[in-house]
Design a protein around this motif. Structure first.
Motif, PDB file in Angstrom:
ATOM      1  N   TYR A 171       0.830  -1.212   0.000  1.00 41.10           N
ATOM      2  CA  TYR A 171       0.000   0.000   0.000  1.00 41.10           C
ATOM      3  C   TYR A 171       0.865   1.263   0.000  1.00 41.10           C
ATOM      4  O   TYR A 171       2.028   1.245   0.404  1.00 41.10           O
ATOM      5  CB  TYR A 171      -0.946  -0.002   1.199  1.00 41.10           C
ATOM      6  CG  TYR A 171      -2.206  -0.805   0.943  1.00 41.10           C
ATOM      7  CD1 TYR A 171      -3.437  -0.188   0.769  1.00 41.10           C
ATOM      8  CD2 TYR A 171      -2.156  -2.196   0.841  1.00 41.10           C
ATOM      9  CE1 TYR A 171      -4.585  -0.922   0.516  1.00 41.10           C
ATOM     10  CE2 TYR A 171      -3.297  -2.945   0.577  1.00 41.10           C
ATOM     11  CZ  TYR A 171      -4.511  -2.298   0.420  1.00 41.10           C
ATOM     12  OH  TYR A 171      -5.641  -3.031   0.155  1.00 41.10           O
ATOM     13  N   LEU A 172       0.264   2.365  -0.473  1.00 39.24           N
ATOM     14  CA  LEU A 172       0.933   3.663  -0.524  1.00 39.24           C
ATOM     15  C   LEU A 172       0.380   4.571   0.566  1.00 39.24           C
ATOM     16  O   LEU A 172      -0.826   4.583   0.829  1.00 39.24           O
ATOM     17  CB  LEU A 172       0.682   4.365  -1.862  1.00 39.24           C
ATOM     18  CG  LEU A 172       1.427   3.887  -3.097  1.00 39.24           C
ATOM     19  CD1 LEU A 172       0.720   2.683  -3.689  1.00 39.24           C
ATOM     20  CD2 LEU A 172       1.519   4.998  -4.117  1.00 39.24           C
ATOM     21  N   SER A 173       1.265   5.354   1.142  1.00 38.81           N
ATOM     22  CA  SER A 173       0.860   6.318   2.150  1.00 38.81           C
ATOM     23  C   SER A 173       1.679   7.594   1.969  1.00 38.81           C
ATOM     24  O   SER A 173       2.764   7.567   1.380  1.00 38.81           O
ATOM     25  CB  SER A 173       1.081   5.725   3.550  1.00 38.81           C
ATOM     26  OG  SER A 173       0.486   6.535   4.545  1.00 38.81           O
ATOM     27  N   MET A 174       1.141   8.709   2.444  1.00 39.50           N
ATOM     28  CA  MET A 174       1.827   9.990   2.294  1.00 39.50           C
ATOM     29  C   MET A 174       2.830  10.212   3.425  1.00 39.50           C
ATOM     30  O   MET A 174       2.512  10.010   4.598  1.00 39.50           O
ATOM     31  CB  MET A 174       0.827  11.141   2.289  1.00 39.50           C
ATOM     32  CG  MET A 174      -0.047  11.193   1.051  1.00 39.50           C
ATOM     33  SD  MET A 174       0.892  11.358  -0.496  1.00 39.50           S
ATOM     34  CE  MET A 174       1.598  12.993  -0.324  1.00 39.50           C
ATOM     35  N   ALA A 175       4.024  10.632   3.057  1.00 43.19           N
ATOM     36  CA  ALA A 175       5.026  11.016   4.053  1.00 43.19           C
ATOM     37  C   ALA A 175       4.696  12.414   4.561  1.00 43.19           C
ATOM     38  O   ALA A 175       4.118  13.238   3.849  1.00 43.19           O
ATOM     39  CB  ALA A 175       6.420  10.996   3.438  1.00 43.19           C
ATOM     40  N   ARG A 176       5.031  12.687   5.784  1.00 40.90           N
ATOM     41  CA  ARG A 176       4.860  14.019   6.377  1.00 40.90           C
ATOM     42  C   ARG A 176       5.842  14.152   7.519  1.00 40.90           C
ATOM     43  O   ARG A 176       6.500  13.183   7.921  1.00 40.90           O
ATOM     44  CB  ARG A 176       3.426  14.223   6.874  1.00 40.90           C
ATOM     45  CG  ARG A 176       3.029  13.281   8.023  1.00 40.90           C
ATOM     46  CD  ARG A 176       1.678  13.667   8.604  1.00 40.90           C
ATOM     47  NE  ARG A 176       1.225  12.752   9.637  1.00 40.90           N
ATOM     48  CZ  ARG A 176       1.565  12.825  10.926  1.00 40.90           C
ATOM     49  NH1 ARG A 176       2.412  13.766  11.338  1.00 40.90           N
ATOM     50  NH2 ARG A 176       1.102  11.965  11.804  1.00 40.90           N
ATOM     51  N   ASN A 177       5.944  15.370   8.086  1.00 38.91           N
ATOM     52  CA  ASN A 177       6.734  15.520   9.299  1.00 38.91           C
ATOM     53  C   ASN A 177       5.802  15.537  10.509  1.00 38.91           C
ATOM     54  O   ASN A 177       4.674  15.039  10.421  1.00 38.91           O
ATOM     55  CB  ASN A 177       7.627  16.769   9.209  1.00 38.91           C
ATOM     56  CG  ASN A 177       6.809  18.032   9.013  1.00 38.91           C
ATOM     57  OD1 ASN A 177       5.681  18.146   9.496  1.00 38.91           O
ATOM     58  ND2 ASN A 177       7.366  18.987   8.297  1.00 38.91           N
ATOM     59  N   LYS A 178       6.208  16.113  11.604  1.00 39.12           N
ATOM     60  CA  LYS A 178       5.394  16.054  12.825  1.00 39.12           C
ATOM     61  C   LYS A 178       4.114  16.868  12.727  1.00 39.12           C
ATOM     62  O   LYS A 178       3.166  16.615  13.459  1.00 39.12           O
ATOM     63  CB  LYS A 178       6.238  16.481  14.021  1.00 39.12           C
ATOM     64  CG  LYS A 178       7.305  15.456  14.382  1.00 39.12           C
ATOM     65  CD  LYS A 178       8.072  15.854  15.634  1.00 39.12           C
ATOM     66  CE  LYS A 178       9.127  14.803  15.964  1.00 39.12           C
ATOM     67  NZ  LYS A 178       9.899  15.153  17.176  1.00 39.12           N
ATOM     68  N   SER A 179       4.106  17.867  11.856  1.00 39.13           N
ATOM     69  CA  SER A 179       2.876  18.612  11.628  1.00 39.13           C
ATOM     70  C   SER A 179       1.894  17.726  10.870  1.00 39.13           C
ATOM     71  O   SER A 179       2.237  17.136   9.838  1.00 39.13           O
ATOM     72  CB  SER A 179       3.175  19.880  10.821  1.00 39.13           C
ATOM     73  OG  SER A 179       1.975  20.528  10.463  1.00 39.13           O
ATOM     74  N   LEU A 180       0.667  17.608  11.371  1.00 39.10           N
ATOM     75  CA  LEU A 180      -0.300  16.683  10.786  1.00 39.10           C
ATOM     76  C   LEU A 180      -0.624  17.023   9.331  1.00 39.10           C
ATOM     77  O   LEU A 180      -0.915  16.144   8.534  1.00 39.10           O
ATOM     78  CB  LEU A 180      -1.598  16.684  11.599  1.00 39.10           C
ATOM     79  CG  LEU A 180      -1.512  16.190  13.049  1.00 39.10           C
ATOM     80  CD1 LEU A 180      -2.891  16.221  13.689  1.00 39.10           C
ATOM     81  CD2 LEU A 180      -0.934  14.783  13.123  1.00 39.10           C
ATOM     82  N   ASN A 181      -0.579  18.302   8.995  1.00 38.15           N
ATOM     83  CA  ASN A 181      -1.013  18.762   7.683  1.00 38.15           C
ATOM     84  C   ASN A 181       0.167  19.227   6.838  1.00 38.15           C
ATOM     85  O   ASN A 181       0.134  20.291   6.223  1.00 38.15           O
ATOM     86  CB  ASN A 181      -2.038  19.881   7.846  1.00 38.15           C
ATOM     87  CG  ASN A 181      -3.221  19.446   8.693  1.00 38.15           C
ATOM     88  OD1 ASN A 181      -3.814  18.405   8.446  1.00 38.15           O
ATOM     89  ND2 ASN A 181      -3.543  20.214   9.711  1.00 38.15           N
ATOM     90  N   SER A 182       1.204  18.407   6.789  1.00 38.79           N
ATOM     91  CA  SER A 182       2.438  18.789   6.094  1.00 38.79           C
ATOM     92  C   SER A 182       2.797  17.858   4.947  1.00 38.79           C
ATOM     93  O   SER A 182       3.897  17.936   4.408  1.00 38.79           O
ATOM     94  CB  SER A 182       3.600  18.843   7.094  1.00 38.79           C
ATOM     95  OG  SER A 182       3.783  17.582   7.717  1.00 38.79           O
TER      96      SER A 182
END
Length: 231
Positions: A171-182
């Motif tokens: 499966y694919l998922s979006m990478a982000r940093n600690k900010s939830l909306n990043s």
């Protein structure tokens, strides 16, 4: 305590200095992300009868979409689930059509101490039309809800069990940093099931052919071209 430590370790593996904290001060990021959410997602929280794609300024798709990643190792075909993650899928397809993934490397591959993820995409791709980096909200859909939940982690056990798209192998998922909306353009493909990530990151599709190619990918391997295709 051990479970919390394990989750934090996993998050640190997914995150590194290449993400946007390296380029902006945290307070500046807070202002940017929240201004986007105010204009882009405020209507999504009003009720469950809203048409998501007509109520947001983000790219948005409610259909299943297909993307072919042509890599130096071979081809990988992706199926993306717009009904479950319309903004995340719309964002990804928009970047594909803008050529954001062409000639980009797989910048992180983790196989030790066990198969984990491969990560691709640039974390700081600038949209030539706006001159800005686009950040999208965390988007997670529960089976019992008509609309996804935005900008919020799911941490209640019965809700986690009810998540529609989970972190399973392929499966694919979006990478982000600690900010939830990043989240922006960077994504990862799971090499094994990682339920520890459920409710914390936005799953939006899966590999439907070429998982044998995914298993061959090493750091510095690259995407020659990413293109939208028919089923």
């Amino acid at each position: 305590m051990k479970e919390s430590k394990k989750k934090n370790t996993i998050f640190s593996l997914l995150n590194n200095s290449t993400l946007i904290y390296r380029f902006f001060k945290p307070f500046y990021i807070f202002l940017i992300v929240n201004s986007i959410l105010i204009t882009g997602c405020s209507a999504l929280k009003k009720n469950e009868n809203v048409d998501i794609c007509s109520s947001t300024s983000f790219p948005c798709l409610l259909s299943n979409e297909y993307v072919l990643l042509i890599t130096n190792r071979g081809n990988i075909k992706l199926e993306l689930y717009g009904k479950s993650a319309p903004i995340t899928v719309g964002n990804f397809i928009d970047f594909v059509e803008k050529g954001a993934y062409d000639k980009t490397i797989f910048n992180r591959v983790i196989r030790e101490p066990y198969p984990f993820i491969i990560r691709g995409g640039e974390s700081t791709f600038i949209d030539k039309n706006t001159g800005k980096i686009r950040y999208i909200p965390l988007e997670i859909k529960l089976k019992t809800k008509k609309l996804p939940i935005y900008g919020k982690e799911i941490d209640i056990s019965n809700q986690i069990n009810n998540i529609e798209l989970k972190h399973k192998r392929s499966y694919l998922s979006m990478a982000r940093n600690k900010s939830l909306n990043s989240a922006s353009a960077q994504f990862y493909i799971l090499l094994k099931s990682l339920p520890e990530l459920d409710g914390r990151f936005a799953v939006f599709g899966k590999v439907i052919s070429g998982m044998d190619i995914v298993d061959l990918i090493q750091e510095e391997d690259f995407i020659i071209e990413a293109k939208r295709v028919d089923f």
